[in-house]
Design an enzyme around this catalytic site. Structure first.
Site, PDB file in Angstrom:
ATOM      1  N   SER A  65      27.618  38.844  -8.209  1.00 14.49           N
ATOM      2  CA  SER A  65      26.406  38.340  -7.430  1.00 14.49           C
ATOM      3  C   SER A  65      25.338  37.472  -8.253  1.00 14.49           C
ATOM      4  O   SER A  65      24.500  36.844  -7.846  1.00 14.49           O
ATOM      5  CB  SER A  65      25.540  39.332  -6.860  1.00 14.49           C
ATOM      6  OG  SER A  65      26.337  39.975  -5.531  1.00 14.49           O
ATOM      7  N   LYS A  68      24.919  34.084  -7.144  1.00 11.08           N
ATOM      8  CA  LYS A  68      23.862  33.516  -6.069  1.00 11.08           C
ATOM      9  C   LYS A  68      22.670  32.877  -6.772  1.00 11.08           C
ATOM     10  O   LYS A  68      22.018  32.238  -6.263  1.00 11.08           O
ATOM     11  CB  LYS A  68      23.237  34.690  -5.453  1.00 11.08           C
ATOM     12  CG  LYS A  68      24.326  35.535  -4.825  1.00 11.08           C
ATOM     13  CD  LYS A  68      23.828  36.830  -3.797  1.00 11.08           C
ATOM     14  CE  LYS A  68      24.933  37.423  -2.907  1.00 11.08           C
ATOM     15  NZ  LYS A  68      26.050  38.148  -3.556  1.00 11.08           N
ATOM     16  N   SER A 131      20.505  40.141  -1.799  1.00  7.92           N
ATOM     17  CA  SER A 131      22.053  39.760  -2.244  1.00  7.92           C
ATOM     18  C   SER A 131      22.850  39.477  -1.078  1.00  7.92           C
ATOM     19  O   SER A 131      24.292  39.989  -1.435  1.00  7.92           O
ATOM     20  CB  SER A 131      22.436  40.732  -3.405  1.00  7.92           C
ATOM     21  OG  SER A 131      23.392  40.079  -4.198  1.00  7.92           O
ATOM     22  N   LYS A 234      18.416  38.451 -11.232  1.00  2.39           N
ATOM     23  CA  LYS A 234      19.263  38.881 -10.339  1.00  2.39           C
ATOM     24  C   LYS A 234      20.381  39.781 -11.032  1.00  2.39           C
ATOM     25  O   LYS A 234      20.920  39.711 -11.933  1.00  2.39           O
ATOM     26  CB  LYS A 234      20.127  37.596  -9.991  1.00  2.39           C
ATOM     27  CG  LYS A 234      21.111  37.656  -8.830  1.00  2.39           C
ATOM     28  CD  LYS A 234      20.285  37.747  -7.485  1.00  2.39           C
ATOM     29  CE  LYS A 234      21.143  38.178  -6.424  1.00  2.39           C
ATOM     30  NZ  LYS A 234      21.718  39.564  -6.462  1.00  2.39           N
TER      31      LYS A 234
END
Length: 394
Positions: A65, A68, A131, A234
């Site tokens: 992720s 992202k 997320s 993140k």
């Protein structure tokens, strides 16, 4: 601020060099970086771009992720450029629903519903804070028509940012053999978000987000660490990638970006990231050796309405040092061309070198600090004669 004493050496009309006189402090010992249990990691000073710690920083790894961040960067840039707005309504297609896309089941979701319309700004928060893989697909299809086309946009932005070790195949980060990045590229992307898209980056500090009555919490546990000063960025996890975290924190006017990729658990990625950030803040500092407008030299101007011109730096420049080494800095400059009118403010005539223990740690342009107009024909003729004599005798 650095004090400068000019020493001139004339050779074929070029002047070099001037050296600052600075007293030397006692030696400062910087301990080795901490041991970090991760497949790849890096610690970077955001303002200067200096890498403080690294290991396997250029090894290709699955981003999960962390992907992202690039989806967010593309979307934030599109908003900034006025191509879309946060108020735009996005139609949720079947690819963005866990009920019609089996790939999404069991993954991180915002839980948007197929055939509904959702404001783009809400999807943005669903991507950054919770997320949501479904939110990523909805945004990708809204901006580019298909997720494949959006991946092309992601790769174009990656090339623009110099992320040479990255290649994106989707907007969310679910594993794919041709979907990869590096710890160094993730640090580059993190700094780009902070630098280029401050409004977009501010969302990364949100600890929770509620959509359709469902509250979910940001998985970046460092946001709850009041002493660390973290405000992003993140997390990521898949079975292939392991547990990863890109984090950033600010302390005493110093911002660091840390990347750890491929740890064994959520606890490990938090602990290893904290190690890096604490090491950076404890043993390094970001300093501004001189302010915009600092004069390094006053040089003879040829063919101008003024006899001399002040040369220095016009922009704020910073460098990263081990703590306690500020007094050991030296600043040298080298002229690479003779000042000849007309001269415009900001025109470059040389280079400033900032050194520590004889090693260059930063280089900046040496420029004119003001304009100088061209003189009349008689003054220029006199200067031509004087310059001819000068070159003959040097």
């Amino acid at each position: 601020m650095l004090q400068h004493t000019t020493i001139r050496s004339l050779t074929a009309g070029l002047v070099a060099l001037a050296t600052s006189c600075i007293s030397f402090a006692a030696p400062v010992v910087t301990p080795d970086p901490p041991k970090v249990n991760a497949k790849g990691y890096v610690l970077v000073d955001h303002l200067t771009g200096r890498t403080l710690v690294q290991h396997n920083a250029d090894e290709r790894l699955a981003p999960a992720s962390l992907t992202k961040m690039m989806t967010s960067y593309v979307l934030g840039t599109e908003i900034k450029n006025g191509n879309v707005t946060e108020q735009d309504m996005v139609k949720i297609g079947p690819n963005a629903s866990l009920y019609t896309n089996a790939e999404l089941r069991g993954s991180s979701l915002m839980f948007v519903q197929v055939d509904t319309e959702v404001p783009l700004g809400e999807l943005n928060r669903g991507i950054i804070v919770v997320s949501g893989n479904d939110a990523c697909i909805a945004v990708a299809e809204h901006l580019a028509g298909t997720e494949d086309a959006f991946a092309d946009m992601m790769n174009a932005y990656a090339d623009h940012l110099g992320m040479s070790g990255s290649h994106f195949m989707n907007s969310h980060g679910l594993d794919h053999p041709e979907h990869y990045t590096t710890a160094r590229d993730m640090a580059t992307l993190g700094s780009a978000l902070i630098r280029d898209l401050p409004e977009e980056y501010a969302i990364y500090a949100d600890k929770s987000y509620t959509w359709d009555g469902r509250e979910q919490f940001n998985r970046n546990a460092l946001l709850w660490d009041k002493d660390l000063g973290a405000d992003g960025i993140k997390t990521g996890h898949t079975n292939e990638a392991g547990y990863s975290l890109v984090s950033s924190a600010v302390k005493d006017d110093m911002r660091l970006v840390a990347v750890v990729m491929g740890t064994d658990s959520t606890r490990a990625r938090n602990a290893e990231s904290r190690k890096l950030l604490q090491y950076g803040f404890r043993f390094f500092e970001t300093v501004v050796p001189y302010d915009p407008g600092t004069v390094f030299a006053e040089e003879r101007v040829w063919f101008g309405t003024q006899e001399t011109i002040e040369l220095g730096v016009l922009e704020t420049v910073a460098t990263t040092l081990p703590k306690g080494q500020r007094k050991n800095l030296k600043a040298d400059f080298e002229l690479t061309s003779r000042p000849e009118a007309p001269i415009s403010k900001g025109q470059q005539f040389g280079v400033v070198h900032v050194t520590l223990d004889g090693e260059d740690i930063a280089t900046y342009p040496l420029v004119a600090l003001h304009d100088v107009e061209e003189a009349g024909w008689m003054s220029k003729l006199i200067d031509h004669i004087l310059l001819f004599i000068h070159n003959l005798t040097n």
